[in-house]
Design an enzyme around this catalytic site. Structure first.
Site, PDB file in Angstrom:
ATOM      1  N   TYR A   1       0.836  -1.190   0.270  1.00 33.28           N
ATOM      2  CA  TYR A   1      -0.069  -0.009  -0.040  1.00 33.28           C
ATOM      3  C   TYR A   1       0.789   0.920  -0.165  1.00 33.28           C
ATOM      4  O   TYR A   1       1.800   1.043   0.667  1.00 33.28           O
ATOM      5  CB  TYR A   1      -0.981   0.221   1.326  1.00 33.28           C
ATOM      6  CG  TYR A   1      -1.533   1.037   1.682  1.00 33.28           C
ATOM      7  CD1 TYR A   1      -2.960   1.507   0.975  1.00 33.28           C
ATOM      8  CD2 TYR A   1      -0.893   2.234   2.698  1.00 33.28           C
ATOM      9  CE1 TYR A   1      -3.478   2.897   1.042  1.00 33.28           C
ATOM     10  CE2 TYR A   1      -2.145   3.432   2.882  1.00 33.28           C
ATOM     11  CZ  TYR A   1      -3.014   3.975   1.950  1.00 33.28           C
ATOM     12  OH  TYR A   1      -3.894   4.566   2.252  1.00 33.28           O
TER      13      TYR A   1
ATOM     14  N   TYR B   1     -12.359  17.605  54.599  1.00 28.62           N
ATOM     15  CA  TYR B   1     -12.282  17.445  53.277  1.00 28.62           C
ATOM     16  C   TYR B   1     -10.821  18.008  52.147  1.00 28.62           C
ATOM     17  O   TYR B   1     -10.039  16.869  51.811  1.00 28.62           O
ATOM     18  CB  TYR B   1     -13.494  16.762  52.245  1.00 28.62           C
ATOM     19  CG  TYR B   1     -14.179  16.290  52.993  1.00 28.62           C
ATOM     20  CD1 TYR B   1     -14.123  15.358  54.371  1.00 28.62           C
ATOM     21  CD2 TYR B   1     -15.423  14.474  52.040  1.00 28.62           C
ATOM     22  CE1 TYR B   1     -15.309  14.503  55.209  1.00 28.62           C
ATOM     23  CE2 TYR B   1     -15.598  14.160  52.461  1.00 28.62           C
ATOM     24  CZ  TYR B   1     -15.875  14.762  54.178  1.00 28.62           C
ATOM     25  OH  TYR B   1     -16.812  12.916  54.645  1.00 28.62           O
TER      26      TYR B   1
ATOM     27  N   PHE C   1      -1.273   3.979  13.622  1.00 28.62           N
ATOM     28  CA  PHE C   1      -1.840   5.592  13.675  1.00 28.62           C
ATOM     29  C   PHE C   1      -2.554   6.104  14.447  1.00 28.62           C
ATOM     30  O   PHE C   1      -3.180   7.242  14.388  1.00 28.62           O
ATOM     31  CB  PHE C   1      -1.479   6.338  12.361  1.00 28.62           C
ATOM     32  CG  PHE C   1      -2.146   5.542  10.972  1.00 28.62           C
ATOM     33  CD1 PHE C   1      -3.027   5.023  11.482  1.00 28.62           C
ATOM     34  CD2 PHE C   1      -1.826   4.831  10.174  1.00 28.62           C
ATOM     35  CE1 PHE C   1      -4.069   4.382  10.578  1.00 28.62           C
ATOM     36  CE2 PHE C   1      -2.297   4.404   8.338  1.00 28.62           C
ATOM     37  CZ  PHE C   1      -3.517   4.082   9.140  1.00 28.62           C
TER      38      PHE C   1
END
Ligand SMILES: Cc1cc2nc3c(=O)[nH]c(=O)nc-3n(C[C@H](O)[C@H](O)[C@H](O)COP(=O)(O)OP(=O)(O)OC[C@H]3O[C@@H](n4cnc5c(N)ncnc54)[C@H](O)[C@@H]3O)c2cc1C
Length: 1172
Positions: A580, A827, A876
């Site tokens: 390709y 907290y 990719f």
């Protein structure tokens, strides 16, 4: 690199085959896991049945087992690749037995003792001993296990001289042998095993579940420390001479300790303070002549000494360091000549190493013990001398080998002068020559026969150095090189504590920054080879314009050229098969596109256009916001080069050279910011990078460095630097444009910044605890190490304890102090380890992902040279980066929320424990303090919360549905950068406010001292007894501090009258009860309040003015002080004084802090706070 460790439990039921299907599945999953490279599985032991099951399993399957406890073993015996680890850290039993008789030993007199589970560590056994008013002396490191390898291998320590080795004090063991027997070993039963377990070495004879140790009386300890003298040769020799002369005499007096070339620390639990001073006089007399620091002190017990002097800091276990050692007999200390010889050997051994210790921790005074199997060389030795070297996270295996070799050679200096002596197997040279003799001496043969008896099938054999051609305890088969195993031990740590330290984020960031600094200063250089690119190198090249070279290793070029040849062969007429992008088109248009056309079709983003003149149109956007930032582009180029060098892409060498020439000459393509979907890689930005090398497409570039930097075109810039263009051959353009370089580079840069912010979050939390007089209880090790041992949470707590060390602002809750109303912090402070910790784990795992991606081949198709194949895949697709960026961004939002919570707590008078409202520096009615900063903080957080949304669920089909799934990695990374920028703003505000709050708190502390003395003075002449006077002063002072907090919104002119109003009643009540003899003529309540209020107002204003003039919170802070100092001194942000006094706007000061984040100036001071 992160390797996963699967933790599971094998139960007896499964292994006994009652549930055969389950066992099959279990065996299958274990074997599958172990068959992968360098995997380990772990059985967490809760009792003998688990060990029996694990041994049975090993027997059936042939899987190797190792026993792992704290994982500290420097010979690598508690590790092994592809093993089943039997982990005993879970065994935490600690029981005091006032009258212990070993089982089956009715004739033995009872003695006090303690049963210690194998997983207990010194950090736990020491406080336990204190609580029971006994002594269980041991080693220095808090996280070594007395019930594990320490005692089993010998066990030295500062009290050993008088009381014997750890092994000497072991009275009984409970053990499961490899044959599955659960046995008791003591002086009356299984005596051979008892002997073997007392010094023969851990991991050899079975799994010890519990050891009973002799408990000693808890005696006071005399200690001496000498240090801080000039390290001249003359001083070192003079000091060592005195030490060597007196070592034997001190040992006989009962002293134990350690000597370094610049420090001396000894203790003694059997002499008086006067005797101790007298004994050490020769050394202290000398120390005074060189102005050394001398500390001589009596401690309540060994543990109180240990806490204050030996390990005042959390011990960074798991640090990659290697050792080599030798036991030095008394004979070597006898005469002047011998001592001179020993001194020379010591200087030779120590030279060039990170540390040398002469441990006076041998059982010299205690003497012989024929029932222990540690080498008899201990008994006559005065020193266990040791050299140590550290290595870095990126030290190559060759360098490690060298370090180990150097250590080994250095100990030769001792070996030469101590023939017949030995070495301590728990802290020994990995290459110890003749190790059976060294580690066990005359006990060796007996130990081997005991080993054969209890482990006939050799399930517990461990590695040995390949070249040591002997059969015996440390042998049978080499599982790998010692180095591999050492590395396993250090980095593949299964035990909670060690895993934490191995994988802790903070040291990684410190090393990363040191590395970046070395690259920036030129002390180090970097090169790329496709496989070893590091985060620091990427950051240095991308952000700080550091040059990088291409590796000169011939193999690199060879593999690149071979892959290019492969492509050429594929493109020739008659080539077998297709490739390709070589003999096809590309993408969905695969029959029409030509290789050379690829680039022209990729440049379709939006770029800024230079407009001439002013057409009276004012844009709402910055032109620069259309462009990929230059550092991102540099990073992308570097990563593309690195990937091409892997020889999977088919590019010619010349393409790599030219692309490298662009980077080396600072010709950096300037692609559009948007356009990439990060699926077929980041096609568009990489298209600009590839195009910059051709004459066919002209792209904009930055050219030059620093102030010479300008924007121009690729052709012009190349011409100026004589870089010729490229005509791409088959596949080459595709090889550059198909890849994740841009998203990975942006991800790496963002991760680096996020890591610094994660440290900042821990630091500012500690500062907030200080500014709010919060409690260090938040970081108590029990909460994290024992109760909920998530590694990230533990790391935050370790750091928190270090950051608060020395702080007088942070206070444990004191029930008797009415001013400490909250039992526990809110907290925003108290759950910070649990809030930040999980993100540290995410960041650590993100780093591993990014490092893999940086050294991967991410184009398509790729070439498998070995098998002559070209493969069409999807490397990719940037999903791994996209997801990492999503997680990092969510983490940043959480940090932002924490900033907001802490900011509000600091500024709200209802929560800030007596600080002024909005941290107003002046009278509250005339000063709004940080009100607008508070509003800005909310605005920033809202934006950050919006940015915390995910990007990746907005994927659209692309390219005629060919790229139907696309990662959006670059977009996600870009938004992570936006989040970083906004978080910088939040931290700028918080840090400014914290420094202000700390100053106000320091000023209030000074005022409180005056408040107390004023209150005391106000009751002087009313006729109270001394004790009643003190009691009244204390009560009113305590209540006044409560009222001080309650009146913080009032101006000083009225505040103190209001403060004292309810206290008048308190005084009168007190006098009614306790004030015998105090008449109303002597105490006028109204007068008292009026006078004292006026006086306090005056003093308050006076203290405030003086503090604003030259005050500083530095002396009251912990290790957080470096950031405070940086803001106040380096950035020149002074305390805000309010009224009309301040000359500079707050915005200018906040911008300086922001810029320090943006430009990295803040990194050094932040890291300094964490340095242990
Ligand atoms: C920072 C540091 C400081 C140290 N300080 C000292 C010191 O002051 N004095 C001293 O003598 N030593 C000291 N040591 C050395 C320490 O004694 C050894 O590393 C020891 O092997 C640790 O034993 P462990 O069980 O904690 O660790 P591990 O590495 O888990 O185990 C060590 C060995 O014992 C075996 N083992 C562990 N648990 C069991 C068990 N339950 N049953 C059978 N075998 C078991 C393992 O298989 C392995 O062979 C120190 C080490 C470090 C890293």
């Amino acid at each position: 690199m992160y390797r996963s460790v699967l933790v599971f439990r094998v139960t007896t039921k499964e292994v006994n085959g009652k549930d055969a299907q389950l066992l099959d599945r279990l065996v299958f999953s274990i074997l599958t896991t172990l068959s992968r490279p360098r995997r380990s599985l772990v059985v967490n032991v809760r009792g003998p049945a688990d060990v029996q099951a694990a041994f049975a399993f090993a027997e059936q399957t042939g899987v190797r087992v190792i026993i792992k406890n704290s994982g500290h073993d420097s010979l690598g015996r508690s590790s092994g690749p592809n093993t089943l680890a039997i982990r005993t850290t879970t065994l935490k039993n600690l029981t005091y037995i006032p009258e212990f008789v070993p089982e089956g030993c009715n004739h033995v007199a009872p003695r006090p003792a303690a049963a210690v589970g194998a997983g207990v560590i010194f950090q736990e056994s020491y406080p336990f001993a204190e609580a029971h008013n006994i002594s269980l002396p041991g080693g220095a490191c808090p996280t070594v296990s007395p019930g594990g390898g320490y005692t089993l291998g010998g066990g030295h320590g500062m009290m050993v001289n008088n009381y014997g080795l750890g092994a000497d004090r072991a009275l009984q063991f409970k053990i499961v042998t490899p044959t599955g027997e659960f046995l008791t070993a003591n002086e009356c039963q299984n005596t051979d095993l008892w002997f073997a377990l007392r010094g023969g070495g851990g991991g050899t004879f079975g799994v010890v579940l519990e050891t009973v140790q002799l408990a000693l009386p808890r005696n006071p300890v005399q200690m001496i420390q000498i240090q801080d003298f000039d390290n001249t040769d003359e001083n070192t020799r003079a000091y060592m001479k005195i030490v060597l002369e007196h070592t034997k005499e001190w040992a006989l007096q009962g002293w134990g300790g350690f000597v370094q070339l610049n420090e001396f620390q000894y203790i003694n639990a059997i002499i008086s303070p006067e005797e101790a001073i007298e004994a050490m006089k020769p050394l202290t007399d000398w120390a005074q002549t060189v102005d050394a620091t001398i500390i001589q002190k009596t401690h309540d017990s060994y543990v109180t000494y240990w806490q204050e002097f030996l390990f005042p800091v959390d011990n960074p276990t798991g640090l990659p360091f290697a050792v080599a050692s030798r036991l030095i007999p008394a004979d070597n200390f006898e005469t002047d000549e011998k001592r001179e010889e020993l001194l020379n050997a010591t200087l030779e051994a120590a030279a060039g190493h990170d540390a040398w210790f002469g441990f006076a921790t041998t059982p010299f005074k205690y003497g012989a013990n024929k029932n222990t199997s540690a080498t008899p060389a201990w008994r006559n030795a005065l020193w266990h001398a040791i050299v140590e070297d550290f290595w870095n996270f990126d030290t190559t295996s060759g360098q490690q080998q060298q370090i180990l070799q150097n250590l080994s050679s250095s100990i030769d200096a001792y070996r030469k002068i101590t023939p017949g002596s030995g070495a301590y197997l728990n802290e020994a040279d990995i290459n110890e020559p003749n190790f059976s003799e060294s580690f066990w001496g005359s006990n060796y043969d007996r130990l081997v026969s005991i080993k054969d008896k209890y482990d006939p099938n050799h399930l517990l054999d461990c590695w040995r150095p390949r070249n040591a051609n002997q059969a015996g305890l440390m042998e049978k088969e080499s599982w790998g090189t010692p180095l591999e195993l050492l590395w396993e031990n250090i980095c593949h740590c299964d035990s909670d504590i060690v895993r934490l330290h191995c994988r802790a984020m903070c040291p990684d960031i410190q090393k990363e920054w040191n590395e970046i600094s070395s690259l920036r200063s030129g002390a180090k250089t970097t090169s790329i080879d496709g496989f070893t690119l590091s985060m620091p190198a990427l950051i240095a090249v991308a952000r700080y314009c550091i040059p990088t070279a291409i590796s000169e290793d011939a193999g690199v070029k060879e593999r690149v050229e071979a892959s290019a040849d492969f492509v050429v062969r594929m493109s020739e007429p008659g080539a077998k098969g297709s490739m390709y992008g070589v003999n096809t088109g590309v993408g969905a248009s695969d029959r029409t596109a030509l290789q050379r056309v690829i680039l022209k079709n990729l440049t379709s983003g939006i770029l800024p256009i230079e407009t001439a003149g002013n057409d009276n149109y004012l844009s709402s956007h910055h032109d620069s916001s259309l462009l990929l930032p230059e550092s991102w582009s540099r990073g992308a180029m570097l990563l593309r080069l690195n990937t091409l060098l892997r020889g999977h892409s088919g590019c010619r060498w010349i393409v790599i050279e030219r692309l490298h020439a662009l980077l080396a000459n600072n010709i950096i393509p300037s692609p559009p910011l948007r356009q990439s979907i990060s699926a077929s890689g980041d096609l568009a930005p990489l298209g600009y990078i590839a195009s910059a090398l051709t004459d066919e497409v002209v792209v904009p570039v930055w050219s030059g460095k620093g102030t010479d930097r300008k924007r121009t075109t690729s052709i012009e810039a190349r011409k100026a630097h004589g870089i010729e263009s490229i005509i791409y051959g088959p596949k080459e353009a595709l090889a550059i444009v198909n890849g994740t370089g841009p998203s990975c580079a942006v991800g790496a840069l963002a991760l680096h910044d996020a890591n610094i912010l994660a440290l900042t979050a821990q630091l500012t939390t500690a500062m907030a605890i200080e500014a709010l007089n919060g409690s260090p209880e938040t970081y108590d090790p029990f909460i994290h190490d024992i109760a909920r041992p998530h590694p990230g949470q533990i790391e935050v707590a370790v750091n928190g304890r270090h950051l608060l060390k020395g702080s007088t602002f942070a206070r444990m809750h004191d029930e008797s102090d009415p001013a400490q109303k909250l039992r526990q912090d809110r907290y925003g402070l108290r759950t910070a380890p649990q809030w930040i910790g999980p993100h540290l784990e995410e960041l650590t795992s993100a780093r591993a992902t990014i490092e893999i991606e940086m050294n991967s081949t991410t184009d398509n198709p790729i070439i498998d040279l070995e098998n002559e194949r070209n493969l069409g895949g999807g490397n990719f697709q940037g999903t791994s980066i996209a997801l990492v960026m999503e997680k990092v961004r969510i983490g940043l939002q959480h940090l932002g929320k924490l900033v907001h919570a802490q900011f509000v707590e600091l500024t709200s008078p209802h929560m800030n424990r007596g600080l002024p409202p909005d941290l107003a520096a002046w009278e509250p009615s005339l000063d709004f303090g940080v009100k607008t900063m508070d509003v800005a903080t909310a605005a920033y957080l809202s934006e950050l919360s919006f940015l915390g949304n995910t990007v990746t669920n907005h994927v659209q089909n692309a390219e005629q549905h060919n790229q139907a799934v696309n990662s959006l990695a670059l977009i996600s990374a870009r938004y992570t950068f936006h989040a970083i920028q906004v978080l910088y703003m939040l931290y700028s505000n918080l840090i400014w406010a914290l420094c202000q709050a700390l100053d106000l708190r320091a000023m209030i502390s000074i005022f409180f001292k005056r408040l107390e003395s004023e209150i005391k003075a106000s009751f002087v002449n009313i006729g109270l007894s001394e004790s009643a006077h003190a009691a009244l002063t204390k009560h009113i002072y305590d209540q006044a501090r409560v009222r001080f907090g309650e009146t913080s919104q009032m101006d000083s002119s009225t505040r103190f009258t209001e403060l004292l109003r309810p206290l008048v009643t308190d005084v009168l009540d007190f006098l009614a009860k306790e004030g015998e003899g105090v008449s109303s003529t002597k105490f006028d309540a109204l007068e008292w309040r009026t006078t004292l209020a006026s006086q306090l107002g005056k003093i308050y204003r006076e203290v405030r003015s003086q503090y604003y003039e030259n005050g500083s919170a530095e002396g009251m802070m912990g290790n957080t002080v470096h950031l405070y100092r940086y803001v106040r001194k380096d950035l020149g942000v002074p305390i805000r004084k309010g009224g009309d006094i301040d000359t500079e706007g707050v915005d200018v000061q906040l911008s300086r802090i922001y810029r320090a984040f943006e430009r990295g100036g803040i990194i050094e001071p932040v890291l300094k706070c964490f340095k242990q």
